[in-house]
Design an enzyme around this catalytic site. Structure first.
Site, short mmCIF file in Angstrom:
data_model
loop_
_atom_site.label_atom_id
_atom_site.label_comp_id
_atom_site.label_asym_id
_atom_site.label_seq_id
_atom_site.Cartn_x
_atom_site.Cartn_y
_atom_site.Cartn_z
N SER A 1 0.82 -1.22 0.00
CA SER A 1 0.00 0.00 0.00
C SER A 1 0.85 1.27 0.00
CB SER A 1 -0.95 -0.04 1.18
OG SER A 1 -1.92 0.98 1.04
N ASP B 1 -1.94 6.50 -3.58
CA ASP B 1 -0.85 5.84 -2.85
C ASP B 1 -0.29 4.72 -3.75
OD1 ASP B 1 -3.02 4.11 -2.68
OD2 ASP B 1 -2.38 3.27 -0.76
#
Ligand code: MG
Length: 464
Positions: free
Chosen positions: A103, A246
């Site tokens: 992530s 992200d």
């Protein structure tokens, strides 16, 4: 059987497995995770993708080998956003999805996240099943002539883009000739978002849009401190909108035409106005760390708000369970069940553009109607093995340290509602830190409460 909860170091955090490569994670773990998932499924086909991390290809190869050894087929697709993986699993009726990603964590991290056929991330219960098989090492071993088969697909991103465009009023958006700056942060949306936006806007400018697991452009977590270049570019070229993601692009953060980074909970409130408007008494799901502004927005429209522990899976589970109109997290996660149950940053961006086009207002003008209450976030270092004891002690200490306590909640961490505002103290599920978040009506009050809470947490960490 080893009780999973008593294991010293849990495999799964808030959202999948996320570890530092070479220190806490090695290829044997990836191989065994592949075997564990294959054993759980007992057959079928899994879609396997990755984000741009330098370790991604090798970890995906090991996962694939593990899956194939149990007789499960693997469809490989290269670098795509996490939501594209989740959508494709549902759209192609596959049995599960595996995303190699850490992530928004720093580049030395790697990780694995599992997805169900209904597009939702694996629930904590499903993750526990994987973990039990992983720990027991009782893996299914397929004979040489019944191994899984590997194939590849290149069209997942295109399928996702077409499905998004079919859901929004592309013609209306195009008629406004928007200029958009996209900053995928060298992550998994480096291709998808610019291509999608090209179909909707008249001019697209990209920054940090070459896939690169070193994240040379900026840190992967998109927030005010990391989006300086995007803010500057939006202002310099007079763009209508800035879009940032992200590393695995399950998050999206928007920047207004004035260069203001909009906090995710305010964006949720903005979109919730429309989603709640289409139903009577609809439900909105968010996490314990979202702003009070959401409660106000939902209340005004006669809806219901449900708060869950932090993590997009927790939100998705509740969205499904309550048939909610929308779910989201303040960090930039938006779940739109009209489409699927994974975070969906791309359709969210389209819904924002639609709203701008429909109302003739800029994002800055639209968001000015949503109050921003002062919010202070701090984090303190705390070793993972100390966290449980620290939190236990804080449940006693913290309510006593603060003034005007109205209610103490323990949905996730320790949430304290004050006469004015709230404090949330919770251990990070992915890093050795304890996070403190405070919100209230004035800057001075929030700072005071935050400092008191910080001192109490600091003292407690030291004492244990
Ligand atoms: Mg992410």
């Amino acid at each position: 059987m080893v009780p999973v909860s008593s294991m010293a170091d849990r495999l799964f955090g808030t959202t999948g497995v996320r570890k530092v490569y070479g220190k806490e994670f090695d290829l044997e773990m990836a191989l065994d995770l592949g075997k564990a998932l294959g054993t759980l499924l007992g057959g079928g086909t899994v879609l396997l993708a990755r984000d741009t991390r330098t370790t991604g290809l090798m970890v995906a190869d090991a996962l694939s080998a593990g899956l194939l050894s149990t007789g499960v087929n693997v469809v490989r697709t290269g670098i795509i956003p996490t939501p594209t993986l989740a959508f494709t699993v549902m759209n192609r009726r596959l049995d599960a999805g595996v995303m190699v990603t850490a992530s928004h964590n720093p580049p030395e991290y790697t990780g694995v996240k599992f997805w169900s056929k209904n597009s939702m991330g694996f629930t904590p219960e499903e993750e526990e099943k994987i973990e039990r098989i992983y720990v027991s090492r009782k893996f299914k071993v397929a004979p040489w002539n019944q191994l899984g088969k590997e194939s590849t697909t290149e069209s997942a991103a295109d399928e996702h883009i077409e499905a998004i465009l079919a859901r929004c009023d592309a013609e209306l958006i195009r008629s406004k000739s928007f200029t958009i700056v996209v900053d995928p942060g060298n992550g998994a949306a480096s291709v998808l978002t610019p291509y999608l936006m090209q179909r909707l806007a008249s001019k697209i400018v990209t920054i940090n849009s070459q896939p690169d697991g070193h994240f040379p452009g900026r840190v992967s977590e998109p927030d005010e401190s990391s989006l300086g270049d995007l803010i500057q570019m939006v202002k310099e070229i007079g763009a209508d909108l800035g879009i940032a993601h992200d590393g695995d692009a399950d998050r999206v953060v928007f920047v207004t035409e004035k260069g203001e980074v909009v906090r995710g909970d305010r964006t949720i409130a903005l979109l919730a106005q429309d989603y709640l408007g289409t139903t009577k008494g609809g439900t909105l799901v968010t996490t314990v760390d979202s702003s009070l502004v959401l409660d106000e927005t939902v209340k005004k429209r006669g809806g219901k708000i449900i708060r869950t522990p932090v993590g997009d899976i927790q939100v998705a589970v509740k969205v499904k369970e309550t048939d909610a109109v929308m779910g989201g997290e303040a960090c930039g996660v938006f779940i739109l069940p009209e489409f699927h149950l994974a975070p969906e940053p791309f359709l969210t961006a389209c819904r924002i553009l639609e709203k701008m086009a429909r109302t003739g207002k800029s994002l800055g003008e639209l968001i000015s109607g949503i109050p921003a209450y002062p919010l202070v976030k701090t984090k303190l270092k705390c070793p993972n093995e100390k966290k449980a004891q620290v939190m236990e002690a804080l449940a006693e200490v913290l309510p006593k340290a603060l003034e005007n306590v109205v209610q103490v909640l323990t949905v996730d961490g320790i949430g304290i509602t004050l006469k004015e505002g709230w404090v949330l103290v919770r251990p990070s599920g992915t890093e050795p830190v304890i996070r403190i978040t405070c919100e209230g009506p004035t800057e001075a009050l929030v700072k005071k409460v935050s400092n008191t809470a910080k001192l109490a947490v600091e003292k407690t960490i030291k004492s244990i």
